[in-house]
Design an enzyme around this catalytic site. Structure first.
Site, PDB file in Angstrom:
ATOM      1  N   ASP A 207       5.528  -0.476  -2.422  1.00  0.00           N
ATOM      2  CA  ASP A 207       5.915   0.914  -2.638  1.00  0.00           C
ATOM      3  C   ASP A 207       6.848   1.391  -1.524  1.00  0.00           C
ATOM      4  OD1 ASP A 207       5.305   3.442  -4.183  1.00  0.00           O
ATOM      5  OD2 ASP A 207       4.771   4.109  -2.167  1.00  0.00           O
ATOM      6  N   GLU A 251       1.313 -18.529   3.475  1.00  0.00           N
ATOM      7  CA  GLU A 251       0.103 -19.273   3.868  1.00  0.00           C
ATOM      8  C   GLU A 251      -0.713 -19.663   2.643  1.00  0.00           C
ATOM      9  OE1 GLU A 251      -2.022 -16.437   6.205  1.00  0.00           O
ATOM     10  OE2 GLU A 251      -0.525 -16.423   7.803  1.00  0.00           O
TER      11      GLU A 251
HETATM   12  C1  NOJ Z   1       6.961   5.463  -5.409  1.00  0.00           C
HETATM   13  C2  NOJ Z   1       5.907   5.511  -6.474  1.00  0.00           C
HETATM   14  O1  NOJ Z   1       6.343   4.785  -7.602  1.00  0.00           O
HETATM   15  C3  NOJ Z   1       5.656   6.960  -6.758  1.00  0.00           C
HETATM   16  O2  NOJ Z   1       4.882   7.144  -7.910  1.00  0.00           O
HETATM   17  C4  NOJ Z   1       5.019   7.564  -5.539  1.00  0.00           C
HETATM   18  O3  NOJ Z   1       4.844   8.963  -5.723  1.00  0.00           O
HETATM   19  C5  NOJ Z   1       5.888   7.358  -4.294  1.00  0.00           C
HETATM   20  N1  NOJ Z   1       6.415   6.033  -4.195  1.00  0.00           N
HETATM   21  C6  NOJ Z   1       5.102   7.639  -3.033  1.00  0.00           C
HETATM   22  O4  NOJ Z   1       4.135   6.627  -2.836  1.00  0.00           O
END
Ligand code: NOJ
Length: 540
Positions: A207, A251
């Site tokens: 993310d 790993e």
């Molecule tokens: C990207 C994620 O896909 C989204 O849903 C989220 O709100 C933001 N990153 C923050 O984590």
């Protein structure tokens, strides 16, 4: 095939809270997911990516993680998650878990510990705590804004009750940013990766992968020269972080993948594909493209060139849980995803869902035929549209509040899936529990059950496409060659006598030089390919 599986995989994105509810509380969960594994196997995908399922106060639908090593009770238990991974493997499906390293939840144990420990402490050094500016520290440390609206800083009250330092959150205030220069943060995430690798995870969707490293000076945006690198995204410090992650993943036996979520242009995104860093990242460029041949050709060529330079395959994305559903986008004149501020105030115009569906079906055949991997966001295989009329009081995305009610946010693409039956909850929940977001009554025509036996349905199209994709050795990873075509037609071949033709012009086009039509996204017109339609051809 000796290529790692992820280079050409069709990956299904499971937005778990809206996939299937097993417990009967109106929210999707692991029990529901396990009960629908047969659906995913029959759909013919190679892998699933599960949006965050960790312990979370759900300030941002699970992207605010309080415990990275356990499952939120809303979704089930760790034992259920482990069982799910094993069962998915038993069906031949790989599992990609979503890792959220830029920030945690303000209820993650490290954050209250930081608040309690005070300025200058080791606990605060895991985050970005800074004094404010102005005579009494009442002005945020810099001018950065949150991606969800409002300032990216929140001021805390110190233990003695006085107004204190500010902390950085590039998203909601409930999502404090980690300081990735801190060795404890790095070690903790290596350990979290191992935790899930030990449980069989085949990879990680990372993310906000471009946001971990920050310019240590935290400069004001307003102070930057035109074209200067952004201080909170794409910073070079990320490379060392991901080299470390790649070593951890290395790993483990088998081909485990690191896929970055990077909302930057391809040139900046490709920097993360350097040797020993991320294996690949989402190719989000189609989300920002007009539905016309020259634009799509440009995006495809750029992806292929970049892939040739870095070795990272493209991973095509038509939509996900953060953007307007593809049927709705493609039903508008301007098919690009801009933001919900525009789509939610009506200024983007009413979408023509019949046109959008036709184009989305053509786009499905385009993306599943292109070189590389492809992601299918749950519900796109059913042709679901963006639900744009959710009553304000039922909106749950933090964007709605943070934007001062100017941006409805992302709930419209997150509405629970319709499985069966003729009225909500359409088999989503047992015992008729109302789903956490309301489903349109018109989805009775789009339930998985209604589409299963209909050879003309979007579900059948996806199933056919994914079946052929698996069987055709030339699809997935590998080369493609453009064929000469009219300017508003995209036509290319893949090895093994396969061609894909997409008609983006306003008139039907002839399908020449083939020995048979393998699949088409809509009915042909006397052997001609109608506008906004795609066909797969056997050419040899
Ligand atoms: C990207 C994620 O896909 C989204 O849903 C989220 O709100 C933001 N990153 C923050 O984590």
């Amino acid at each position: 095939m000796d290529h790692p599986w992820w280079r050409g995989a069709a990956v299904y994105q499971v937005y778990i809270r809206s996939f299937a509810d097993g417990s009967g509380d109106g929210v999707g969960d692991i029990a529901g997911l396990r009960s629908r594994l047969g659906y995913l196997r029959d759909l013919g995908v190679d892998a699933v990516w599960i949006n965050p399922w960790y312990v979370s106060p759900m300030a941002d639908a699970g992207y605010d993680v309080a415990d990275y090593r356990d499952i939120d009770p809303l979704f089930g238990t760790l034992a259920q998650a482990e069982a799910f991974i094993d069962e998915a493997h038993g069906h031949g499906l790989r599992v990609i878990v979503d890792i959220v390293p830029n920030h945690c939840s303000s209820r993650h144990p490290w954050f209250p510990a930081a608040l309690a420990a005070g300025p200058g402490s080791a606990e605060r050094a895991r985050f970005f705590f800074r004094p404010g500016k102005g005579g009494r520290g009442e002005v945020p440390p810099n001018d950065w804004t949150s991606s969800f609206g409002g300032p990216a800083w929140t001021r805390i009250t110190e233990a003695d009750g006085t107004p204190g330092q500010w902390y950085l959150h590039l998203y909601a205030p409930e999502q404090p940013d980690f300081n990735w220069d801190n060795p404890e943060v790095r070690a903790e995430f290596h350990d979290i990766l191992r935790f899930w690798l030990d449980r069989g995870a085949d990879g990680f969707r990372i993310d906000a992968a471009d946001r971990l490293a920050k310019d240590p000076a935290l400069p004001d945006m307003a102070s930057l020269a035109d074209g200067a690198p952004r201080p909170e995204r794409g910073q070079p410090g990320a490379h060392e972080i991901y080299r470390g992650w790649r070593r951890v993943v290395g790993e483990y036996p088998g081909d485990r993948v690191l896929v970055g979520e990077i909302w930057m242009d391809l040139q900046h995104r490709a920097a993360y594909h350097a040797p020993g860093e991320l294996h690949t990242s989402f190719s989000l460029d189609l989300l920002f493209s007009l539905w016309n041949a020259s634009e799509l050709r440009g995006v495809i060529d750029a992806a292929l060139e970049s892939g040739a330079a870095t070795g990272a395959p493209a991973t095509w994305v038509l939509s996900n849980h953060d953007v307007t559903r593809v049927v709705t986008r493609y039903g508008r004149k301007d098919t690009r995803f801009v933001s919900y501020t525009i789509t939610s105030d009506g200024s983007a115009g009413q979408a023509d869902l019949i046109l959008g569906t036709r184009r989305a079906r053509a786009a499905a055949l385009l993306t599943t035929a292109l070189p590389g991997g492809v992601y299918v966001y749950q519900g796109d295989e059913l042709g679901l549209w963006e639900v744009e009329d959710i009553p304000f009081e039922q909106l749950r995305d933090p964007v709605w509040e943070r934007s001062g009610h100017t941006d409805k946010g992302r709930d419209g693409c997150r509405v629970p899936l319709p499985w069966s039956g003729s009225a909500p909850p359409f088999g989503f929940s047992p015992d008729q529990a109302p789903p956490w977001l309301p489903q349109p009554a018109a989805w009775r025509r789009l339930t998985a059950a209604a589409q299963r036996a209909d050879p003309g349905s979007t579900l059948s199209l996806y199933r056919d496409a994914l079946r052929i994709r698996r069987a055709e050795p030339g699809l997935g990873d590998g080369p493609m060659t453009w064929l000469a075509s009219e300017p508003e037609v995209l036509a290319f071949t893949r090895p093994g006598g396969f061609a894909c033709v997409v008609n983006l012009s306003g008139v039907a086009t002839e399908l020449t030089g083939h020995r048979g039509v393998l699949l088409a996204s809509g009915p042909l017109d006397d052997g001609m390919l109608p506008p906004d339609t795609a066909a797969w051809l056997r050419t040899a």
